[in-house]
Design an enzyme around this catalytic site. Structure first.
Site, PDB file in Angstrom:
ATOM      1  N   ASP A   9       0.918  -1.061  -0.004  1.00  7.58           N
ATOM      2  CA  ASP A   9       0.039  -0.074  -0.164  1.00  7.58           C
ATOM      3  C   ASP A   9       0.910   1.313   0.004  1.00  7.58           C
ATOM      4  OD1 ASP A   9       0.794   0.378   2.681  1.00  7.58           O
ATOM      5  OD2 ASP A   9      -1.196   0.359   3.613  1.00  7.58           O
ATOM      6  N   CYS A  66       3.116  -3.344   4.088  1.00  8.36           N
ATOM      7  CA  CYS A  66       2.163  -2.444   4.596  1.00  8.36           C
ATOM      8  C   CYS A  66       3.015  -1.599   5.904  1.00  8.36           C
ATOM      9  CB  CYS A  66       0.982  -2.547   4.731  1.00  8.36           C
ATOM     10  SG  CYS A  66       0.450  -3.676   6.081  1.00  8.36           S
ATOM     11  N   THR A  68       2.660  -1.885   9.108  1.00  6.17           N
ATOM     12  CA  THR A  68       3.007  -2.614  10.188  1.00  6.17           C
ATOM     13  C   THR A  68       3.358  -4.136   9.587  1.00  6.17           C
ATOM     14  OG1 THR A  68       0.744  -3.377  10.376  1.00  6.17           O
ATOM     15  CG2 THR A  68       1.614  -1.506  12.047  1.00  6.17           C
ATOM     16  N   HIS A  99       9.883 -24.314   8.436  1.00 10.85           N
ATOM     17  CA  HIS A  99       8.913 -25.272   9.004  1.00 10.85           C
ATOM     18  C   HIS A  99       7.579 -24.810   8.331  1.00 10.85           C
ATOM     19  CE1 HIS A  99      11.307 -26.005  12.944  1.00 10.85           C
ATOM     20  NE2 HIS A  99      12.024 -26.402  11.937  1.00 10.85           N
ATOM     21  N   HIS A 134       6.964 -31.583   9.036  1.00  6.17           N
ATOM     22  CA  HIS A 134       6.426 -30.136   8.907  1.00  6.17           C
ATOM     23  C   HIS A 134       5.390 -30.156   7.858  1.00  6.17           C
ATOM     24  CE1 HIS A 134       9.397 -28.605  11.840  1.00  6.17           C
ATOM     25  NE2 HIS A 134      10.222 -29.173  11.028  1.00  6.17           N
TER      26      HIS A 134
HETATM   27  C1  RB5 Z   1      -1.674   2.749   6.692  1.00  7.60           C
HETATM   28  O1  RB5 Z   1      -1.705   3.863   7.242  1.00  7.60           O
HETATM   29  C2  RB5 Z   1      -1.743   1.581   7.442  1.00  7.60           C
HETATM   30  O2  RB5 Z   1      -2.997   1.101   8.341  1.00  7.60           O
HETATM   31  C3  RB5 Z   1      -1.218  -0.030   6.583  1.00  7.60           C
HETATM   32  O3  RB5 Z   1      -0.179   0.254   5.970  1.00  7.60           O
HETATM   33  C4  RB5 Z   1      -1.163  -1.056   7.553  1.00  7.60           C
HETATM   34  O4  RB5 Z   1      -0.219  -0.953   8.542  1.00  7.60           O
HETATM   35  C5  RB5 Z   1      -2.066  -1.848   8.070  1.00  7.60           C
HETATM   36  O5  RB5 Z   1      -2.265  -2.845   8.606  1.00  7.60           O
END
Ligand code: RB5
Length: 144
Positions: A9, A66, A68, A99, A134
């Protein structure tokens, strides 16, 4: 040549662009499945773009980024046949292949630095599934 489908994203866009030449330099075809700018967008769409190609060909791998890595991993793991691993270090990357036979790697661009991301990617791409006990466990993920 094996293909690596990459997607992000807006939060992961910079890291996606940074890693593409590195992955190509490791000998993979890199297929960019978007996004294509830093404009705000919705990560599940790009998880879908990548996962539909990975689950259709066992030779293909995917990398999703993304902010996180959490949203991408949640979205990717909804697709049958996808085993997406959110990794923040090389040990997780190696074990997710050895695994869990992960076929998608998820990264959080706001969690790890770019150089660590490249190191994680290299370890993940070069690690192999160990099979054996596994395989039974991976099969159970699909069958239960
Ligand atoms: C975008 O702001 C953020 O929410 C997205 O990149 C991601 O971290 C969502 O899990």
């Amino acid at each position: 040549m094996k293909s690596v489908y990459v997607g992000s994203d807006h939060a992961g866009y910079g890291l996606k662009e940074f890693m593409k030449p590195y992955i190509a330099g490791l000998g993979y075809e890199v297929v960019d499945s978007g996004c294509f700018s830093e404009g705000s967008c919705d990560y599940p769409n790009f998880a879908h773009n990548v996962c539909k190609n990975v689950r259709n060909n066992a030779e293909n791998l995917g990398i999703l980024i993304c902010g996180t890595g959490i949203g991408m991993s949640m979205a990717a793991n909804r697709f049958k046949g996808i085993r997406a691993a959110l990794c923040a270090n090389e040990y997780q990357a190696r074990m997710s292949k050895a695994h869990n036979n992960a076929n998608v790697l998820c990264l959080g661009s706001r969690v790890i630095g770019q150089d660590l991301a490249l190191s994680i990617i290299q370890v993940w791409l070069e690690s192999e599934f160990e099979g054996g006990r596994h395989q039974r466990r991976v099969d159970l993920i699909e069958s239960l």
